[in-house]
Scaffold this motif. Structure first.
Motif, PDB file in Angstrom:
ATOM      1  N   TYR A 273     -15.689  17.819  -0.374  1.00  0.00           N
ATOM      2  CA  TYR A 273     -15.076  17.168  -1.542  1.00  0.00           C
ATOM      3  C   TYR A 273     -13.571  17.368  -1.433  1.00  0.00           C
ATOM      4  CZ  TYR A 273     -14.221  16.546  -6.662  1.00  0.00           C
ATOM      5  OH  TYR A 273     -13.781  16.158  -7.902  1.00  0.00           O
ATOM      6  N   ILE A 274     -12.828  16.267  -1.431  1.00  0.00           N
ATOM      7  CA  ILE A 274     -11.372  16.349  -1.320  1.00  0.00           C
ATOM      8  C   ILE A 274     -10.765  15.846  -2.620  1.00  0.00           C
ATOM      9  CG2 ILE A 274      -9.311  15.701  -0.055  1.00  0.00           C
ATOM     10  CD1 ILE A 274     -12.651  15.239   1.632  1.00  0.00           C
ATOM     11  N   LYS A 275      -9.977  16.706  -3.223  1.00  0.00           N
ATOM     12  CA  LYS A 275      -9.353  16.414  -4.512  1.00  0.00           C
ATOM     13  C   LYS A 275      -7.846  16.259  -4.334  1.00  0.00           C
ATOM     14  CE  LYS A 275      -8.294  19.085  -8.727  1.00  0.00           C
ATOM     15  NZ  LYS A 275      -8.678  20.287  -9.503  1.00  0.00           N
ATOM     16  N   ARG A 276      -7.295  15.175  -4.846  1.00  0.00           N
ATOM     17  CA  ARG A 276      -5.848  14.926  -4.849  1.00  0.00           C
ATOM     18  C   ARG A 276      -5.208  15.118  -3.470  1.00  0.00           C
ATOM     19  NH1 ARG A 276      -3.198  14.372  -9.644  1.00  0.00           N
ATOM     20  NH2 ARG A 276      -4.570  14.360 -11.448  1.00  0.00           N
ATOM     21  N   ALA A 277      -5.754  14.468  -2.475  1.00  0.00           N
ATOM     22  CA  ALA A 277      -5.231  14.583  -1.111  1.00  0.00           C
ATOM     23  C   ALA A 277      -3.760  14.191  -1.033  1.00  0.00           C
ATOM     24  CB  ALA A 277      -6.047  13.707  -0.168  1.00  0.00           C
ATOM     25  N   TYR A 278      -2.970  15.075  -0.448  1.00  0.00           N
ATOM     26  CA  TYR A 278      -1.543  14.855  -0.216  1.00  0.00           C
ATOM     27  C   TYR A 278      -0.733  14.640  -1.492  1.00  0.00           C
ATOM     28  CZ  TYR A 278      -2.654  14.804   4.699  1.00  0.00           C
ATOM     29  OH  TYR A 278      -3.093  15.169   5.944  1.00  0.00           O
TER      30      TYR A 278
ATOM     31  N   CYS B 243      -9.116   8.143   4.692  1.00  0.00           N
ATOM     32  CA  CYS B 243      -8.522   8.561   5.963  1.00  0.00           C
ATOM     33  C   CYS B 243      -7.594   9.762   5.750  1.00  0.00           C
ATOM     34  CB  CYS B 243      -7.755   7.409   6.603  1.00  0.00           C
ATOM     35  SG  CYS B 243      -8.836   6.130   7.297  1.00  0.00           S
ATOM     36  N   ALA B 244      -6.821   9.726   4.670  1.00  0.00           N
ATOM     37  CA  ALA B 244      -5.953  10.856   4.345  1.00  0.00           C
ATOM     38  C   ALA B 244      -6.777  12.102   4.051  1.00  0.00           C
ATOM     39  CB  ALA B 244      -5.071  10.508   3.151  1.00  0.00           C
ATOM     40  N   ALA B 245      -7.861  11.924   3.290  1.00  0.00           N
ATOM     41  CA  ALA B 245      -8.717  13.048   2.926  1.00  0.00           C
ATOM     42  C   ALA B 245      -9.373  13.661   4.157  1.00  0.00           C
ATOM     43  CB  ALA B 245      -9.781  12.590   1.935  1.00  0.00           C
ATOM     44  N   ALA B 246      -9.813  12.823   5.076  1.00  0.00           N
ATOM     45  CA  ALA B 246     -10.429  13.323   6.303  1.00  0.00           C
ATOM     46  C   ALA B 246      -9.443  14.138   7.124  1.00  0.00           C
ATOM     47  CB  ALA B 246     -10.964  12.146   7.129  1.00  0.00           C
ATOM     48  N   SER B 247      -8.202  13.676   7.212  1.00  0.00           N
ATOM     49  CA  SER B 247      -7.179  14.408   7.942  1.00  0.00           C
ATOM     50  C   SER B 247      -6.908  15.758   7.302  1.00  0.00           C
ATOM     51  CB  SER B 247      -5.889  13.586   8.006  1.00  0.00           C
ATOM     52  OG  SER B 247      -6.081  12.402   8.744  1.00  0.00           O
ATOM     53  N   LEU B 248      -6.835  15.772   5.975  1.00  0.00           N
ATOM     54  CA  LEU B 248      -6.579  17.016   5.255  1.00  0.00           C
ATOM     55  C   LEU B 248      -7.720  18.013   5.453  1.00  0.00           C
ATOM     56  CD1 LEU B 248      -4.621  18.419   3.253  1.00  0.00           C
ATOM     57  CD2 LEU B 248      -6.008  17.461   1.413  1.00  0.00           C
ATOM     58  N   ALA B 249      -8.947  17.517   5.436  1.00  0.00           N
ATOM     59  CA  ALA B 249     -10.112  18.395   5.551  1.00  0.00           C
ATOM     60  C   ALA B 249     -10.483  18.711   7.002  1.00  0.00           C
ATOM     61  CB  ALA B 249     -11.312  17.740   4.857  1.00  0.00           C
ATOM     62  N   GLY B 250      -9.895  17.973   7.945  1.00  0.00           N
ATOM     63  CA  GLY B 250     -10.270  18.154   9.340  1.00  0.00           C
ATOM     64  C   GLY B 250     -11.702  17.718   9.592  1.00  0.00           C
ATOM     65  N   GLU B 251     -12.088  16.635   8.926  1.00  0.00           N
ATOM     66  CA  GLU B 251     -13.485  16.185   8.942  1.00  0.00           C
ATOM     67  C   GLU B 251     -13.574  14.770   9.509  1.00  0.00           C
ATOM     68  OE1 GLU B 251     -17.412  17.093   8.414  1.00  0.00           O
ATOM     69  OE2 GLU B 251     -15.780  18.370   7.692  1.00  0.00           O
ATOM     70  N   LYS B 252     -14.486  14.555  10.454  1.00  0.00           N
ATOM     71  CA  LYS B 252     -14.663  13.201  11.004  1.00  0.00           C
ATOM     72  C   LYS B 252     -15.284  12.278   9.961  1.00  0.00           C
ATOM     73  CE  LYS B 252     -19.194  14.205  13.098  1.00  0.00           C
ATOM     74  NZ  LYS B 252     -19.242  15.633  12.673  1.00  0.00           N
ATOM     75  N   ILE B 253     -14.918  11.009  10.031  1.00  0.00           N
ATOM     76  CA  ILE B 253     -15.526   9.992   9.170  1.00  0.00           C
ATOM     77  C   ILE B 253     -16.702   9.338   9.881  1.00  0.00           C
ATOM     78  CG2 ILE B 253     -15.157   7.761   8.037  1.00  0.00           C
ATOM     79  CD1 ILE B 253     -12.352   8.652   7.376  1.00  0.00           C
TER      80      ILE B 253
ATOM     81  N   GLY C 116       0.826  -1.196   0.000  1.00  0.00           N
ATOM     82  CA  GLY C 116       0.000   0.000   0.000  1.00  0.00           C
ATOM     83  C   GLY C 116       0.861   1.246   0.000  1.00  0.00           C
ATOM     84  N   MET C 117       0.615   2.120  -0.970  1.00  0.00           N
ATOM     85  CA  MET C 117       1.451   3.307  -1.145  1.00  0.00           C
ATOM     86  C   MET C 117       0.851   4.569  -0.523  1.00  0.00           C
ATOM     87  SD  MET C 117       3.902   1.888  -2.597  1.00  0.00           S
ATOM     88  CE  MET C 117       4.886   3.352  -2.865  1.00  0.00           C
ATOM     89  N   GLY C 118      -0.304   4.425   0.124  1.00  0.00           N
ATOM     90  CA  GLY C 118      -0.918   5.593   0.719  1.00  0.00           C
ATOM     91  C   GLY C 118      -1.501   6.527  -0.330  1.00  0.00           C
ATOM     92  N   PRO C 119      -1.864   7.746   0.065  1.00  0.00           N
ATOM     93  CA  PRO C 119      -2.594   8.649  -0.831  1.00  0.00           C
ATOM     94  C   PRO C 119      -1.767   9.356  -1.886  1.00  0.00           C
ATOM     95  CG  PRO C 119      -2.221   9.702   1.269  1.00  0.00           C
ATOM     96  CD  PRO C 119      -1.743   8.299   1.421  1.00  0.00           C
ATOM     97  N   GLY C 120      -0.446   9.447  -1.697  1.00  0.00           N
ATOM     98  CA  GLY C 120       0.341  10.123  -2.735  1.00  0.00           C
ATOM     99  C   GLY C 120       1.605  10.796  -2.256  1.00  0.00           C
ATOM    100  N   ASP C 121       1.679  11.112  -0.981  1.00  0.00           N
ATOM    101  CA  ASP C 121       2.861  11.749  -0.408  1.00  0.00           C
ATOM    102  C   ASP C 121       3.817  10.660   0.064  1.00  0.00           C
ATOM    103  OD1 ASP C 121       4.752  13.091   1.122  1.00  0.00           O
ATOM    104  OD2 ASP C 121       3.301  14.407   2.089  1.00  0.00           O
ATOM    105  N   GLU C 122       5.040  10.678  -0.428  1.00  0.00           N
ATOM    106  CA  GLU C 122       5.982   9.616  -0.052  1.00  0.00           C
ATOM    107  C   GLU C 122       6.256   9.602   1.451  1.00  0.00           C
ATOM    108  OE1 GLU C 122      10.443  11.473  -0.533  1.00  0.00           O
ATOM    109  OE2 GLU C 122       9.601  10.453  -2.274  1.00  0.00           O
TER     110      GLU C 122
END
Length: 227
Positions: free
Chosen positions: A194-199, A135-145, A14-20
């Motif tokens: 709406y979260i676009k291209r998180a991280y 999970c990455a998108a929620a962290s970026l947006a500061g939004e609970k899942i 698993g490579m995660g959302p995009g940030d190394e």
């Protein structure tokens, strides 16, 4: 168990959302130790997002295979089998193979289909989890899942009309279905983000209908909730 310990191991990584920097240490160490790196591409001859995340950890001595996986249909089945044969050849040569996939290997991943063939033949497999896109998108947006004793529904946009009484939802694969999804959410009194291209380059967190429709992107999802 593997069919023979002289054969190599397939690692789903698993490579995660995009940030190394969001790769796990285990993922990096696995990539470094494998002789062969396989990564999916959505277009024939196209680039692989998963491979681009890992590029700084792949030595020049590695064999790199970028495998095209079309979405759905008989062609997809053929490509998955072709990928399996590529992997099997390396495993039979005693080489370890890292199959890279964005997010987590067991969430909407081509790796799941490939695994069916690998397990059927009894080869040794190890799966390395990655940070999921939502999970990455929620962290970026500061939004609970989800919270408390509530449940959460994670679904593709194509199934939006199947929702009933859910309070917390994550909508994947929203590209080109944004208007349909927003219409449903607004009609059913959801608040959404709406979260676009998180991280990764071009990331955006959008909360208005107009901005979302103007910034449609393949790498996007929606987190929504209602009282």
């Amino acid at each position: 168990m593997g069919i023979n310990n002289k054969f190599g191991t397939l690692y789903g990584v698993g490579m995660g959302p995009g940030d190394e920097e969001l790769l796990t240490i285990k993922a990096v160490n696995t990539i470094k130790k494998c002789q062969v790196i396989m990564a999916p591409s959505s277009k024939e001859g196209g680039k692989s997002t998963a491979l681009s995340i890992a590029k700084n950890f792949i030595g020049k001595d590695k064999e790199i295979i970028v495998q095209h996986f079309p979405m759905g249909g008989a062609e997809q089945e053929k490509k998955i089998f072709d990928a399996f044969k590529e992997v099997e050849q390396r495993l039979m040569n005693g080489e370890d193979v890292a199959f890279l996939t964005i997010g987590d290997p067991f969430v909407y991943s081509t790796y799941i289909y490939l695994l069916n063939y690998i397990r059927e033949k009894g080869y040794t497999v190890e799966t390395i989890p990655g940070i999921t896109s939502f999970c990455a998108a929620a962290s970026l947006a500061g939004e609970k899942i989800v919270i408390g004793n509530e449940r959460v529904c994670i679904m593709p946009a194509s199934q939006i009309d199947k929702l009933t009484d859910e309070k917390f939802i994550v909508i994947m694969k929203v590209y080109r279905r944004e208007r349909e999804v927003l219409d449903f959410l607004e009609k059913n009194k959801f608040t959404y983000v709406y979260i676009k291209r998180a991280y990764r380059e071009g990331q955006k967190v959008l909360r208005s209908r107009e901005e979302i429709l103007e910034n449609s992107d393949y790498m996007s999802l929606i987190i929504a909730s209602r009282e």
